[in-house]
Design a protein around this motif. Structure first.
Motif, PDB file in Angstrom:
ATOM      1  N   SER A   1      50.475  40.232  42.813  1.00 56.69           N
ATOM      2  CA  SER A   1      50.061  38.962  42.206  1.00 56.69           C
ATOM      3  C   SER A   1      49.224  38.118  43.155  1.00 56.69           C
ATOM      4  O   SER A   1      49.198  36.892  43.047  1.00 56.69           O
TER       5      SER A   1
ATOM      6  N   GLN B   1      46.429  36.002  44.904  1.00 55.25           N
ATOM      7  CA  GLN B   1      45.365  35.124  44.441  1.00 55.25           C
ATOM      8  C   GLN B   1      44.592  34.624  45.649  1.00 55.25           C
ATOM      9  O   GLN B   1      45.173  34.029  46.556  1.00 55.25           O
TER      10      GLN B   1
ATOM     11  N   ARG C   1      40.207  33.603  47.102  1.00 53.34           N
ATOM     12  CA  ARG C   1      38.768  33.571  46.855  1.00 53.34           C
ATOM     13  C   ARG C   1      38.032  33.909  48.152  1.00 53.34           C
ATOM     14  O   ARG C   1      38.523  33.636  49.254  1.00 53.34           O
TER      15      ARG C   1
ATOM     16  N   ARG D   1      44.445  37.762  41.011  1.00 48.81           N
ATOM     17  CA  ARG D   1      43.403  36.840  40.566  1.00 48.81           C
ATOM     18  C   ARG D   1      42.490  36.620  41.762  1.00 48.81           C
ATOM     19  O   ARG D   1      42.885  36.007  42.755  1.00 48.81           O
ATOM     20  N   THR D   2      41.260  37.137  41.685  1.00 51.48           N
ATOM     21  CA  THR D   2      40.361  37.056  42.832  1.00 51.48           C
ATOM     22  C   THR D   2      38.987  36.558  42.408  1.00 51.48           C
ATOM     23  O   THR D   2      38.563  36.742  41.265  1.00 51.48           O
ATOM     24  N   SER D   3      38.291  35.968  43.372  1.00 50.72           N
ATOM     25  CA  SER D   3      36.943  35.466  43.150  1.00 50.72           C
ATOM     26  C   SER D   3      36.103  35.778  44.376  1.00 50.72           C
ATOM     27  O   SER D   3      36.518  35.497  45.505  1.00 50.72           O
TER      28      SER D   3
ATOM     29  N   GLY E   1      44.610  42.342  36.083  1.00 53.48           N
ATOM     30  CA  GLY E   1      44.051  41.270  36.893  1.00 53.48           C
ATOM     31  C   GLY E   1      42.920  40.538  36.203  1.00 53.48           C
ATOM     32  O   GLY E   1      42.381  40.970  35.181  1.00 53.48           O
ATOM     33  N   ARG E   2      42.558  39.398  36.801  1.00 54.52           N
ATOM     34  CA  ARG E   2      41.421  38.590  36.368  1.00 54.52           C
ATOM     35  C   ARG E   2      40.538  38.407  37.597  1.00 54.52           C
ATOM     36  O   ARG E   2      40.954  37.837  38.597  1.00 54.52           O
ATOM     37  N   TYR E   3      39.305  38.882  37.497  1.00 53.55           N
ATOM     38  CA  TYR E   3      38.439  38.961  38.651  1.00 53.55           C
ATOM     39  C   TYR E   3      37.079  38.320  38.353  1.00 53.55           C
ATOM     40  O   TYR E   3      36.624  38.315  37.208  1.00 53.55           O
ATOM     41  N   ARG E   4      36.433  37.811  39.422  1.00 54.26           N
ATOM     42  CA  ARG E   4      35.123  37.184  39.260  1.00 54.26           C
ATOM     43  C   ARG E   4      34.230  37.574  40.436  1.00 54.26           C
ATOM     44  O   ARG E   4      34.660  37.538  41.600  1.00 54.26           O
TER      45      ARG E   4
END
Length: 203
Positions: free
Chosen positions: A79, A81, A83, A103-105, A125-128
């Protein structure tokens, strides 16, 4: 054990034999919060340049590089997180590989000379990824997959993806979602088995 045979007449010193001894340049596990890691170059780790496990929050990486590591340039697990602002991944097995419910940016990214994957995003996951240049030569250029019933989502903005290796598709699996804006693809075609939307891009 393994053995090396030198060229006839070559000395040990001249062969410049070296073996990696660190598993990662920077490694997290457990619970971490409110950390900044900046200006670190991870070179020749036998696993990842930046290996992030556990439940980290409010973690920032600035101006980092991973060079010729055995696995990922950077990799998020569980989990985590965080950036990243400024990242170069050169000569690794994988440029970026994020898994689990991370969750990464990533902003301001350069990837080149990878062997396994250039971009690999998995699980739930949610990635940017923004403001990136990828010079793709890996065996697998780009994969987004939910794997094990998850739904994997990636957002991209202002990304140039140039395939410089043999022709291979960029794959978005059925449980993958990619939303892209200002995405330029050169010598690479998408195989969108999942959800793929593109706005304001050029081929």
């Amino acid at each position: 054990a393994f053995h090396l045979r030198l060229a006839p007449g070559q000395s040990l010193a001249g062969a410049r034999i070296a073996a990696p001894v660190r598993s990662a340049g920077v490694q997290f596990s457990g619970g971490n919060a409110h950390l900044v890691v900046r200006n670190v170059v991870a070179t020749h780790a036998y696993n990842d340049g930046f290996n992030i496990h556990g439940d980290c929050r409010d973690v920032v990486f600035e101006n980092i590089r991973a060079i010729e590591c055995g696995d990922d340039g950077i990799s998020a697990h569980e989990s985590a997180q965080y950036r990243v602002a400024g990242f170069a991944s050169i000569g690794n097995s994988t440029g970026i590989c994020d898994t689990g419910a991370a969750r990464t940016s990533y902003d301001r990214v350069f990837i080149a000379d990878c062997s396994g994957y250039d971009l690999f995003f998995l699980d739930s996951g949610r990635y940017r990824l923004t403001n990136a240049i990828v010079l793709s030569s890996a065996e697998n250029p780009f994969v987004v997959t939910g794997r094990s019933g998850g739904r994997c989502e990636l957002e991209m903005d202002n990304v140039l993806f140039r395939r410089v290796g043999p022709a291979k598709p960029a794959i978005v699996e059925r449980d993958g979602v990619v939303r892209a804006r200002r995405l330029t693809m050169e010598n690479l075609e998408f195989d969108p088995r999942g959800e793929m939307t593109r706005q304001g891009d050029a081929d």
